[in-house]
Design a protein around this motif. Sequence first.
Motif, PDB file in Angstrom:
ATOM      1  N   GLY A  41      41.942  23.833  37.510  1.00 45.02           N
ATOM      2  CA  GLY A  41      42.730  23.881  38.732  1.00 45.02           C
ATOM      3  C   GLY A  41      41.987  24.442  39.927  1.00 45.02           C
ATOM      4  N   GLY A  42      40.698  24.641  39.820  1.00 41.78           N
ATOM      5  CA  GLY A  42      39.909  25.159  40.928  1.00 41.78           C
ATOM      6  C   GLY A  42      38.439  25.079  40.589  1.00 41.78           C
ATOM      7  N   GLY A  43      37.625  25.532  41.518  1.00 38.30           N
ATOM      8  CA  GLY A  43      36.195  25.536  41.285  1.00 38.30           C
ATOM      9  C   GLY A  43      35.781  26.626  40.314  1.00 38.30           C
ATOM     10  N   CYS A  44      34.600  26.492  39.763  1.00 46.20           N
ATOM     11  CA  CYS A  44      34.089  27.466  38.794  1.00 46.20           C
ATOM     12  C   CYS A  44      33.936  28.858  39.406  1.00 46.20           C
ATOM     13  N   THR A  45      33.471  28.930  40.646  1.00 47.94           N
ATOM     14  CA  THR A  45      33.291  30.233  41.292  1.00 47.94           C
ATOM     15  C   THR A  45      34.639  30.923  41.474  1.00 47.94           C
ATOM     16  N   GLU A  46      35.629  30.168  41.896  1.00 49.46           N
ATOM     17  CA  GLU A  46      36.968  30.735  42.060  1.00 49.46           C
ATOM     18  C   GLU A  46      37.517  31.227  40.719  1.00 49.46           C
ATOM     19  N   LEU A  47      37.330  30.454  39.662  1.00 50.58           N
ATOM     20  CA  LEU A  47      37.774  30.887  38.334  1.00 50.58           C
ATOM     21  C   LEU A  47      37.008  32.121  37.872  1.00 50.58           C
ATOM     22  N   PHE A  48      35.722  32.158  38.149  1.00 52.17           N
ATOM     23  CA  PHE A  48      34.901  33.315  37.772  1.00 52.17           C
ATOM     24  C   PHE A  48      35.491  34.605  38.332  1.00 52.17           C
ATOM     25  N   VAL A  49      35.970  34.543  39.573  1.00 51.28           N
ATOM     26  CA  VAL A  49      36.502  35.735  40.231  1.00 51.28           C
ATOM     27  C   VAL A  49      37.970  35.970  39.894  1.00 51.28           C
ATOM     28  N   LYS A  50      38.771  34.922  39.945  1.00 56.23           N
ATOM     29  CA  LYS A  50      40.218  35.087  39.828  1.00 56.23           C
ATOM     30  C   LYS A  50      40.763  34.950  38.414  1.00 56.23           C
ATOM     31  N   ASN A  51      40.105  34.151  37.576  1.00 49.83           N
ATOM     32  CA  ASN A  51      40.610  33.923  36.232  1.00 49.83           C
ATOM     33  C   ASN A  51      39.448  33.716  35.255  1.00 49.83           C
ATOM     34  N   PRO A  52      38.677  34.776  35.010  1.00 48.13           N
ATOM     35  CA  PRO A  52      37.507  34.628  34.146  1.00 48.13           C
ATOM     36  C   PRO A  52      37.857  34.225  32.709  1.00 48.13           C
TER      37      PRO A  52
END
Length: 120
Positions: A41-52
């Motif tokens: 549901g998003g980019g990898c960087t966003e997931l890394f920060v918000k939903n690791p």
Amino acid sequence: MIDVPLKLLTKQLMKLDEHSKRVGLALKLALEELVCKPNGGGGCTELFVKNPGKLRDLLLEYYEGSVESVKFLIKEMYIVPLFILAEEKSYGREDSLAELFIKDPEAFKKEVELLLEKIK
């Protein structure tokens, strides 16, 4: 989430996203298009920060359960650039953070938030 204005956090994410390409642009683009965007549901960087935790699960599935591959990728693509951007010496903490990413994504998220706060 950290108590940082959304505009500043967006700037931090953009910087981290740009630095994450240092491992290899083709790999980064492949992960974005094949793994993160369609399944996270998003980019990898966003997931890394918000939903690791979600990113960990997606990468483990993509790399067929290879924990070492995922730890290497996360360390080189995101953790090392995060230390560089935060202008903080890692003192070998990259490996322990990569391990924390696998074992306890919520504790990992807190560590990342502390580093993000240091990005100018």
